[in-house]
Design an enzyme around this catalytic site. Structure first.
Site, PDB file in Angstrom:
ATOM      1  N   ASN A  12      45.189  39.737  34.183  1.00  0.00           N
ATOM      2  CA  ASN A  12      44.758  38.796  35.219  1.00  0.00           C
ATOM      3  C   ASN A  12      43.251  38.644  35.074  1.00  0.00           C
ATOM      4  O   ASN A  12      42.492  39.518  35.470  1.00  0.00           O
ATOM      5  CB  ASN A  12      45.125  39.371  36.597  1.00  0.00           C
ATOM      6  CG  ASN A  12      44.575  38.538  37.739  1.00  0.00           C
ATOM      7  OD1 ASN A  12      44.091  37.429  37.532  1.00  0.00           O
ATOM      8  ND2 ASN A  12      44.642  39.074  38.956  1.00  0.00           N
ATOM      9  N   TRP A  13      42.851  37.536  34.463  1.00  0.00           N
ATOM     10  CA  TRP A  13      41.417  37.357  34.174  1.00  0.00           C
ATOM     11  C   TRP A  13      40.612  36.986  35.420  1.00  0.00           C
ATOM     12  O   TRP A  13      39.387  36.971  35.383  1.00  0.00           O
ATOM     13  CB  TRP A  13      41.228  36.276  33.098  1.00  0.00           C
ATOM     14  CG  TRP A  13      41.760  36.656  31.746  1.00  0.00           C
ATOM     15  CD1 TRP A  13      42.411  37.834  31.400  1.00  0.00           C
ATOM     16  CD2 TRP A  13      41.682  35.879  30.539  1.00  0.00           C
ATOM     17  NE1 TRP A  13      42.734  37.811  30.069  1.00  0.00           N
ATOM     18  CE2 TRP A  13      42.306  36.625  29.511  1.00  0.00           C
ATOM     19  CE3 TRP A  13      41.148  34.626  30.229  1.00  0.00           C
ATOM     20  CZ2 TRP A  13      42.406  36.160  28.192  1.00  0.00           C
ATOM     21  CZ3 TRP A  13      41.248  34.149  28.924  1.00  0.00           C
ATOM     22  CH2 TRP A  13      41.871  34.917  27.915  1.00  0.00           C
ATOM     23  N   LYS A  14      41.299  36.645  36.502  1.00  0.00           N
ATOM     24  CA  LYS A  14      40.616  36.226  37.736  1.00  0.00           C
ATOM     25  C   LYS A  14      39.635  35.084  37.415  1.00  0.00           C
ATOM     26  O   LYS A  14      39.911  34.270  36.541  1.00  0.00           O
ATOM     27  CB  LYS A  14      39.949  37.428  38.415  1.00  0.00           C
ATOM     28  CG  LYS A  14      40.949  38.596  38.582  1.00  0.00           C
ATOM     29  CD  LYS A  14      40.480  39.689  39.482  1.00  0.00           C
ATOM     30  CE  LYS A  14      41.556  40.772  39.554  1.00  0.00           C
ATOM     31  NZ  LYS A  14      41.266  41.828  40.511  1.00  0.00           N
ATOM     32  N   HIS A 100      48.646  37.382  44.998  1.00  0.00           N
ATOM     33  CA  HIS A 100      47.665  38.433  44.689  1.00  0.00           C
ATOM     34  C   HIS A 100      46.887  38.759  45.959  1.00  0.00           C
ATOM     35  O   HIS A 100      46.619  37.872  46.781  1.00  0.00           O
ATOM     36  CB  HIS A 100      46.722  37.960  43.579  1.00  0.00           C
ATOM     37  CG  HIS A 100      45.851  39.077  43.079  1.00  0.00           C
ATOM     38  ND1 HIS A 100      44.718  39.474  43.748  1.00  0.00           N
ATOM     39  CD2 HIS A 100      45.980  39.906  42.022  1.00  0.00           C
ATOM     40  CE1 HIS A 100      44.176  40.500  43.106  1.00  0.00           C
ATOM     41  NE2 HIS A 100      44.924  40.786  42.051  1.00  0.00           N
ATOM     42  N   GLU A 102      43.891  39.167  46.511  1.00  0.00           N
ATOM     43  CA  GLU A 102      42.676  38.365  46.696  1.00  0.00           C
ATOM     44  C   GLU A 102      43.007  36.985  47.266  1.00  0.00           C
ATOM     45  O   GLU A 102      42.220  36.406  48.017  1.00  0.00           O
ATOM     46  CB  GLU A 102      41.901  38.287  45.369  1.00  0.00           C
ATOM     47  CG  GLU A 102      41.227  39.628  45.063  1.00  0.00           C
ATOM     48  CD  GLU A 102      41.054  39.958  43.595  1.00  0.00           C
ATOM     49  OE1 GLU A 102      41.098  39.056  42.745  1.00  0.00           O
ATOM     50  OE2 GLU A 102      40.876  41.162  43.295  1.00  0.00           O
ATOM     51  N   GLU A 170      50.405  46.478  43.681  1.00  0.00           N
ATOM     52  CA  GLU A 170      48.966  46.649  43.523  1.00  0.00           C
ATOM     53  C   GLU A 170      48.364  47.147  44.833  1.00  0.00           C
ATOM     54  O   GLU A 170      48.094  46.345  45.739  1.00  0.00           O
ATOM     55  CB  GLU A 170      48.308  45.316  43.158  1.00  0.00           C
ATOM     56  CG  GLU A 170      48.819  44.712  41.868  1.00  0.00           C
ATOM     57  CD  GLU A 170      47.788  43.792  41.232  1.00  0.00           C
ATOM     58  OE1 GLU A 170      47.372  44.074  40.106  1.00  0.00           O
ATOM     59  OE2 GLU A 170      47.373  42.821  41.879  1.00  0.00           O
ATOM     60  N   GLY A 176      40.078  47.125  41.170  1.00  0.00           N
ATOM     61  CA  GLY A 176      38.660  47.023  40.818  1.00  0.00           C
ATOM     62  C   GLY A 176      37.807  48.189  41.285  1.00  0.00           C
ATOM     63  O   GLY A 176      36.576  48.113  41.246  1.00  0.00           O
ATOM     64  N   SER A 216      43.182  49.157  38.705  1.00  0.00           N
ATOM     65  CA  SER A 216      42.400  50.085  37.882  1.00  0.00           C
ATOM     66  C   SER A 216      43.203  50.726  36.756  1.00  0.00           C
ATOM     67  O   SER A 216      42.940  51.871  36.387  1.00  0.00           O
ATOM     68  CB  SER A 216      41.732  51.153  38.758  1.00  0.00           C
ATOM     69  OG  SER A 216      40.823  50.546  39.651  1.00  0.00           O
ATOM     70  N   GLY A 237      43.370  43.822  35.549  1.00  0.00           N
ATOM     71  CA  GLY A 237      42.247  42.925  35.797  1.00  0.00           C
ATOM     72  C   GLY A 237      41.110  43.227  34.830  1.00  0.00           C
ATOM     73  O   GLY A 237      41.084  42.754  33.690  1.00  0.00           O
ATOM     74  N   GLY A 238      40.173  44.059  35.268  1.00  0.00           N
ATOM     75  CA  GLY A 238      38.956  44.337  34.498  1.00  0.00           C
ATOM     76  C   GLY A 238      39.208  44.680  33.042  1.00  0.00           C
ATOM     77  O   GLY A 238      38.555  44.137  32.137  1.00  0.00           O
TER      78      GLY A 238
HETATM   79  P1  PGA Z   1      41.869  45.724  38.184  1.00  0.00           P
HETATM   80  O1  PGA Z   1      42.618  44.453  38.851  1.00  0.00           O
HETATM   81  O2  PGA Z   1      42.690  46.122  36.976  1.00  0.00           O
HETATM   82  O3  PGA Z   1      40.514  45.214  37.827  1.00  0.00           O
HETATM   83  O4  PGA Z   1      41.856  46.803  39.209  1.00  0.00           O
HETATM   84  C1  PGA Z   1      44.011  44.374  38.912  1.00  0.00           C
HETATM   85  C2  PGA Z   1      44.424  43.124  39.651  1.00  0.00           C
HETATM   86  O5  PGA Z   1      43.788  42.753  40.647  1.00  0.00           O
HETATM   87  O6  PGA Z   1      45.418  42.470  39.259  1.00  0.00           O
END
Ligand code: PGA
Length: 254
Positions: A12-14, A100, A102, A170, A176, A216, A237-238
């Site tokens: 997930n590149w956001k 998600h 967010e 999640e 993050g 994470s 994500g990251g």
């Molecule tokens: P993260 O994000 O791996 O940076 O914790 C995961 C996500 O929000 O899908």
């Protein structure tokens, strides 16, 4: 992980990546996937809307799937700034992330909104990655399973199938932050999610739905997480923004 469920490693590149970065990242992952030949896992990248087409071009022919991070429920019409599932399919997507945390937080999306989006995704012939997970306060007050139960009841379509639906657990406090639940805590929630899906959709469907862990995940913790009985992949994500890290996670599949 069960032999019947293929591991899915999803990035997930956001809101990260201009065209050149996205194409370079997707090309690097696609090259590794092609060089690996018959990989035992599936891989997916979900770039921002603006570079989906370019990333789909870079991924073409490699087996690397491309997805989006959200969608609108209508096929077309007067919805300024929104993007439909048909448009995303047309741009090269086969998956769409919905709900998600967010989106739920920044845009006030409810379980009902998420379910309607998942239904729209499935109606377009695409696969929905439905995200659920508790906040830190909910975890601290012992409410995790109740929260997840409510989210599954409200966010997962009643006719979801193992083919068109992926569920990502999640924990909001793990996204993050570099913090993760213990392996036992992850397995407990995943087993619970599968039992809730069985009650809602039947045991056969629940046994086939892939359950991703997200929050994470990195090359250091992936092998333990991916080895858990009810973890069938990761939503990353990251660590998905660096081809080597993303690939290292995929290579930690049991
Ligand atoms: P993260 O994000 O791996 O940076 O914790 C995961 C996500 O929000 O899908």
């Amino acid at each position: 992980m069960s032999a019947a469920r293929r591991i899915l490693i999803a990035g997930n590149w956001k809101m990260n990546g201009l065209q050149a970065d996205g194409v370079a990242l997707a090309s690097a992952v696609a090259d590794k996937l092609k060089a690996a030949g018959d990989a035992a896992f599936d891989m997916l990248v979900c770039p921002p809307y603006t570079i989906i087409g370019a990333v789909a071009g870079a991924a073409s022919g490699s087996g690397l799937a491309v997805g989006a991070q959200d969608c609108h429920i209508a096929e077309k019409g007067a919805h300024t700034g929104d993007i439909s599932t048909a448009m995303l399919a047309d741009a090269g997507c086969s998956f769409i992330i919905v709900g998600h945390s967010e989106r739920r937080t920044d845009h006030g999306e409810s379980d009902g909104d998420v379910k309607a989006k998942a239904e729209a995704v499935n109606a377009a012939g695409l696969k929905a990655v439905i995200c659920i997970g508790e906040t830190e306060a909910e975890r601290d007050s012992g409410d995790t399973l109740n929260v997840v139960k409510t989210q599954i009841a409200g966010s997962v379509p009643d006719d979801a199938t193992a083919e068109n639906t992926v569920v990502a657990y999640e924990p909001v406090w793990a996204i993050g932050t570099g913090r993760t639940p213990t392996n036992d805590e992850v397995q407990e929630v995943h087993a619970f999610i599968r039992s809730e899906l069985a009650a809602k959709l039947g045991q056969d469907t629940a046994d086939g739905v892939r359950l991703l862990y997200g929050g994470s995940m990195n090359p250091g913790n992936a092998s333990e997480l991916l080895a858990l009985a009810d973890v069938d992949g990761g939503l990353i994500g990251g660590a998905s923004l660096k081809a080597d890290d993303f690939w290292a996670i995929a290579e930690s599949c049991p």
